[in-house]
Design an enzyme around this catalytic site. Structure first.
Site, PDB file in Angstrom:
ATOM      1  N   GLY A 119       0.830  -1.202   0.000  1.00 14.60           N
ATOM      2  CA  GLY A 119       0.000   0.000   0.000  1.00 14.60           C
ATOM      3  C   GLY A 119       0.855   1.237   0.000  1.00 14.60           C
ATOM      4  O   GLY A 119       2.079   1.189  -0.137  1.00 14.60           O
ATOM      5  N   ASP A 126      -8.164   3.247  14.841  1.00 14.46           N
ATOM      6  CA  ASP A 126      -8.642   2.842  13.514  1.00 14.46           C
ATOM      7  C   ASP A 126      -9.236   1.438  13.562  1.00 14.46           C
ATOM      8  O   ASP A 126      -8.986   0.619  12.680  1.00 14.46           O
ATOM      9  CB  ASP A 126      -7.499   2.909  12.501  1.00 14.46           C
ATOM     10  CG  ASP A 126      -7.999   2.814  11.052  1.00 14.46           C
ATOM     11  OD1 ASP A 126      -9.171   3.181  10.811  1.00 14.46           O
ATOM     12  OD2 ASP A 126      -7.231   2.370  10.184  1.00 14.46           O
ATOM     13  N   GLY A 175       3.538   1.353   2.871  1.00 19.11           N
ATOM     14  CA  GLY A 175       4.552   0.319   2.985  1.00 19.11           C
ATOM     15  C   GLY A 175       4.021  -1.007   2.477  1.00 19.11           C
ATOM     16  O   GLY A 175       3.042  -1.064   1.737  1.00 19.11           O
ATOM     17  N   GLN A 176       4.650  -2.092   2.905  1.00 17.59           N
ATOM     18  CA  GLN A 176       4.222  -3.410   2.472  1.00 17.59           C
ATOM     19  C   GLN A 176       4.275  -4.384   3.642  1.00 17.59           C
ATOM     20  O   GLN A 176       4.968  -4.155   4.634  1.00 17.59           O
ATOM     21  CB  GLN A 176       5.087  -3.917   1.320  1.00 17.59           C
ATOM     22  CG  GLN A 176       6.587  -3.944   1.602  1.00 17.59           C
ATOM     23  CD  GLN A 176       7.376  -4.328   0.377  1.00 17.59           C
ATOM     24  OE1 GLN A 176       6.933  -5.163  -0.414  1.00 17.59           O
ATOM     25  NE2 GLN A 176       8.549  -3.730   0.201  1.00 17.59           N
ATOM     26  N   VAL A 177       3.502  -5.451   3.494  1.00 15.60           N
ATOM     27  CA  VAL A 177       3.451  -6.493   4.513  1.00 15.60           C
ATOM     28  C   VAL A 177       4.005  -7.761   3.888  1.00 15.60           C
ATOM     29  O   VAL A 177       3.497  -8.242   2.863  1.00 15.60           O
ATOM     30  CB  VAL A 177       2.012  -6.713   5.020  1.00 15.60           C
ATOM     31  CG1 VAL A 177       2.018  -7.728   6.168  1.00 15.60           C
ATOM     32  CG2 VAL A 177       1.394  -5.404   5.477  1.00 15.60           C
ATOM     33  N   LYS A 190       5.915  -5.909   8.740  1.00 17.18           N
ATOM     34  CA  LYS A 190       5.463  -4.639   8.186  1.00 17.18           C
ATOM     35  C   LYS A 190       6.707  -3.798   7.911  1.00 17.18           C
ATOM     36  O   LYS A 190       7.446  -3.440   8.831  1.00 17.18           O
ATOM     37  CB  LYS A 190       4.533  -3.934   9.171  1.00 17.18           C
ATOM     38  CG  LYS A 190       3.211  -4.666   9.366  1.00 17.18           C
ATOM     39  CD  LYS A 190       2.340  -3.947  10.392  1.00 17.18           C
ATOM     40  CE  LYS A 190       1.027  -4.681  10.590  1.00 17.18           C
ATOM     41  NZ  LYS A 190       0.123  -4.510   9.462  1.00 17.18           N
TER      42      LYS A 190
END
Length: 903
Positions: free
Chosen positions: A38, A147, A41-43, A58
């Site tokens: 995204g 969130d 960042g990335q997972v 993460k």
């Protein structure tokens, strides 16, 4: 070390494309693939080779300055300290390629958003209760999610819900619809929401509370709003606020334009009202805490809720009572004196919380803060549940004709006793010492559930209070004292509890109200059992049983009979008698409707342990599986109540030589004990001792010593150096030193263990026999056959008298006497003992011990030339049995013996 060859690492991650840009390693983690990507960042899917587990990593795109990274790291580390079964665990935070990464628990399953589509309303509510507990735990630790939404909670394949993404980067953001995307307008909102600049906006529009939209300070009540929006979506199948864009959601949420739920939805009005309160625009009008909201939701679940179905009329309007009347009036109650009166304990706890927290940290700097957070979460739930029950009871006489003044009085006394328990525990918290900290979680877990006080069937089983007001006042005084004394047991102060409860037996008798005398004797008996004054415990239980039966106290009587089964059948090893008491108690729990509840597992546990001690392994396994099933269904797999049954199941596996299965059970029990009770709790020593014995059996002497030393330190600190519990740890460590050849250390510890066991239980108790066996083995090793013979013979006599001639415990005494006879050259006597031991081991399903007995018999046969061929065959058979059991070290010893004799 690379990733293993099995399928554990080949999971949902997409395969690496040719020439991909993924790193091969991040820190100590192997990168296996990408889970999501995204804007932030990335997972990645990673593998931790050291601990043989998958992790989610993460990895951020942005960097920020050094101060920003330090702040983000501190917040991530704070989250890592939050160990809760309903929060995704953070394992490690670090830097990679000038950015931050976070290694977290990898959960194989689906998001709560997807999961709810194929499950019932009851199952959905249960899942959200788990998610709510995760949020409540975070709030207790001073963390706010900011969130929460269904996409930020995972339902694992084990059914456990984990809340994730506490403001952290998520994968696949770019693929989500506008209402699912997270608004992130602050340049510093990179890793952790707690460090976002004041006035910035961070959240998901469809779930954001008004104060969030207005840029005001957000707190736990903001999470509550998002949780209730999510729960509404789960049970109704659509969100309460409709919109297609960020501005749409801003307008409807700030304008409180909640749409009506679907007409076909069958959601109880009590549930709708609970959710609606959590979505109030003014945070002050929402539930006081997540714990308060969860208590309300739990009071309405089918497992706990008691439906009020009687019909009557209230006032001129003629309102029909029952659930409908209660739900119609609920909003009004919350604003009147009934609601205010229920908040007494909540306010008392909030006032005392800072003092208690400081006392915990001062008493044990390394452990206090973490333990306090765990205990505080349970207290939050208790005080919220008590407040809810108190408020409801206030209105019951007005809406339900079943609530007579007598029942209301019993309910009030029930809540009063729960309050006494809370206040007594709180008193010890604000003046906490190390022992109070170590036992804190157990103490608050022992608080009586307030929901019971509204259970009409439970109240009907209680004895009515005395008619005479003066007598009633005295009864309440003694009951309060009994409840306060009970908290001593929850904090490990057993001797003090015995001394005080002994005085209260006399005071109860002086009051002259027989139900009180029964209760006082039962409480005193439990303390007497804890300090191993078993004869006194049995006497008090017998007296309490008569008094409880005469006064019709069925629930207390069931507890007394269960206590008798424990004292007589378990601790005093009078198995036949104990089995009769246990089966009677089991029948009583069925009659009371408690057979399939966690409370009902007390008697099942005693029954299983008696079966195990008798060598009835199939019966023991059936009962232990039943216990685990009940606890798993009632509470879940990560609750404290699972630890004891897991430990006992490990003992069963150990008896059946399923050593790896035993290790898994012991290790899981240890993890639960340490996480929930803290690393210095006595129950931790129980699991450590079991793991030490396993390590010794596997030949890992260094590992066994580490475990044994830690167990002994805990036992001596919490129970005393001369306690029975300490003697168990002394014996374990003595056996470890004996195996290491450290004879002097072993002798000192084993002698202390034997003396301690005899002092606590009497010279004829089987526990003394076990200590004598260890001393016999040590003296054989030292070559002192005279002393060894005395110890083995004494142990044999104890076991034959207490267990019977065919019990498993007789076999090691016979084996020891065989070794003594062989050492003295009395071969025929040695053969006789070894053959009988082999029969007993085989009959009691102990294949490993049977193999060793066969090898001992081979060594005895070898001394006679005429029987050396037979001896060689016996040794080979033993070697094959040990190979089949995976006992490589033991097999090597047999092979070495055969090799010396030319196979």
């Amino acid at each position: 070390m690379g990733a293993p060859e099995d399928d554990k690492t080949r999971v949902e991650a997409a395969p690496r494309p040719e020439g991909d840009d993924l790193p091969r390693r991040i820190g100590r983690f192997h990168v296996l693939g990408r889970l999501g990507v995204g804007a932030q960042g990335q997972v990645l899917l990673g593998y931790d080779a050291d601990l043989n587990r998958r992790v989610a990593i993460k990895l951020l795109r942005g960097t920020g300055g050094p101060d920003e990274r330090d702040r983000m790291r501190r917040e991530a580390q704070a989250l890592a300290l939050l160990s809760h079964p309903n929060v995704v665990q953070v394992y490690e935070v670090g830097e990679y390629a000038n950015t931050l990464y976070l290694a977290m628990e990898y959960v194989s399953g689906s998001t709560l958003h997807t999961w709810v589509k194929n499950h019932s309303q009851r199952e959905i509510l249960g899942a959200y209760l788990q998610a709510g507990r995760g949020l409540a735990a975070a709030h207790s630790a001073g963390l706010v999610h900011r969130d929460f939404k269904p996409l930020n909670a995972m339902v694992g394949k084990d059914g456990r819900v984990r809340v994730m993404d506490f403001g952290l980067a998520r994968g696949e953001l770019a693929t989500r619809s506008p209402e699912e995307n997270t608004v992130m307008r602050a340049p510093t909102a990179v890793l952790w929401s707690g460090v976002t600049e004041a006035g910035s906006l961070m959240g998901t529009p469809a779930y954001m509370a008004p104060e969030h939209w207005n840029g005001e300070v957000v707190d736990a009540r903001t999470d509550q709003f998002a949780f209730c929006v999510s729960l509404w979506e789960g049970v109704y199948g659509e969100r309460p606020y409709a919109g297609k864009s960020t501005e749409d959601f801003r307008a409807v949420i700030l304008g409180n334009k909640r749409r009506e739920p679907p007409a076909a939805a069958k959601v109880p009005s009590w549930l709708r009202q609970a959710i609606e309160r959590g979505m109030q625009g003014d945070p002050a009008q929402r539930w006081p805490s997540m714990a308060a909201l969860l208590a309300e939701l739990e009071s309405g679940t089918p497992r706990r809720r008691r439906r009020f179905a009687a019909a009557a009329f209230l006032g001129v309007g003629g309102l029909v009572v029952g659930d409908v009347a209660y739900e119609n009036l609920q909003a009004r109650w919350q604003a009147d004196a009934c609601w205010d009166g229920g908040q007494e304990l909540v306010s008392q706890w909030e006032t005392a919380r800072p003092t208690a927290q400081a006392a915990f940290v001062a008493a044990m700097p390394a452990l206090g803060e973490r333990t306090f957070r765990r205990a505080a979460t349970i207290v939050d739930e208790f005080t919220a549940g008590w407040a809810s029950a108190k408020s409801k009871l206030c209105m019951m006489p007005r809406i339900d004709p079943r609530w007579s003044s007598d029942l209301v009085g019993r309910a009030e006394e029930c809540l009063l006793e729960a309050r006494w328990a809370f206040e007594s525990t709180l008193e010890r918290f604000v003046a906490a010492d190390a022992a109070a900290v170590q036992h804190a979680v157990a103490a608050v877990s022992d608080l009586p559930p307030p929901t019971t006080c509204l259970d009409l069937s439970y109240l009907a089983r209680q004895s009515p209070p005395p008619a005479d007001e003066q007598v009633r006042a005295e009864v309440l005084r003694v009951r309060q004292a009994l409840r306060q004394v009970r908290s001593l047991g929850a904090t490990g102060r057993f001797q003090e509890g015995l001394e005080q409860s002994r005085k209260l037996v006399t005071e109860a008798d002086a009051v002259g109200w027989r139900p009180l005398s029964a209760l006082a004797r039962f409480r005193a008996a439990m303390f007497a059992s804890d300090v191993t004054d078993l004869e006194q415990a049995e006497t008090w239980l017998e007296e309490a049983m008569v008094l409880a039966a005469e006064t019709g106290q069925d629930s207390l009587l069931a507890d007394i009979v269960t206590g008798m089964a424990d004292v007589v059948g378990g601790r005093m090893a009078r198995h036949e008698e104990g089995l009769r008491w246990a089966k009677l108690a089991q029948a009583m729990t069925v009659s009371l409707g408690e057979a399939d509840t966690v409370r009902g597992t007390w008697v099942l546990n005693i029954l299983g342990l008696i079966y195990l001690d008798r060598g009835q392994l199939d019966e023991a396994e059936e009962v232990m599986e039943q216990i685990l099933t009940i606890v798993r269904e009632e509470l879940g797999v990560d609750e404290l109540e699972m630890a004891g049954p897991l430990n006992n199941r490990g003992n069963l596996h150990y008896r059946r030589d399923r050593l790896e299965d035993a290790r898994v059970c012991y290790q899981r029990a240890l993890e639960l004990f340490e996480r929930i009770l803290g690393p210095e709790h006595p129950d931790v020593a129980l699991a450590l001792g079991n793991l030490a014995r396993l390590a010794l059996d596997r030949g890992d002497l260094d590992g066994a010593e580490r475990l044994g030393l830690r167990a002994l330190a805990i036992r001596e600190q919490t129970n005393g150096a001369e306690s029975l519990e300490a003697s168990h740890a002394q014996q374990d460590l003595g056996n470890i030193y004996r195996s290491r050849g450290e004879s002097a250390k072993a002798l000192e510890l084993l002698e202390r263990a034997a003396v301690g066991a005899a002092k606590a239980l009497g010279a004829e108790h089987p526990e003394v026999g076990y200590a004598l066996l260890s001393l016999g083995e040590l003296h054989v090793q030292r070559g002192d056959f005279e002393k060894a013979s005395r110890f083995y013979s004494r142990a044999l006599g104890i076991f034959q008298a207490s267990r019977g001639p065919d019990h498993l415990d007789v076999a090691p005494a016979l084996t020891g006497l065989g070794e003594v006879a062989l050492g003295r050259g009395r071969v025929a006597e040695a053969v006789r003992h070894f053959e009988r031991a082999l029969q007993l081991y085989a009959a009691n399903e102990r294949p490993r011990d049977a193999a060793w007995a066969r090898f001992a018999l081979a060594r005895a046969r070898w001394t006679r030339k005429a029987s050396q061929a037979e001896a060689r065959e016996l040794a080979r058979a033993a070697a094959e049995e040990l190979t089949a059991l995976g006992a490589a070290a033991d097999r090597a010893e047999v092979d070495a013996w055969l090799a010396e004799r030319g196979k």
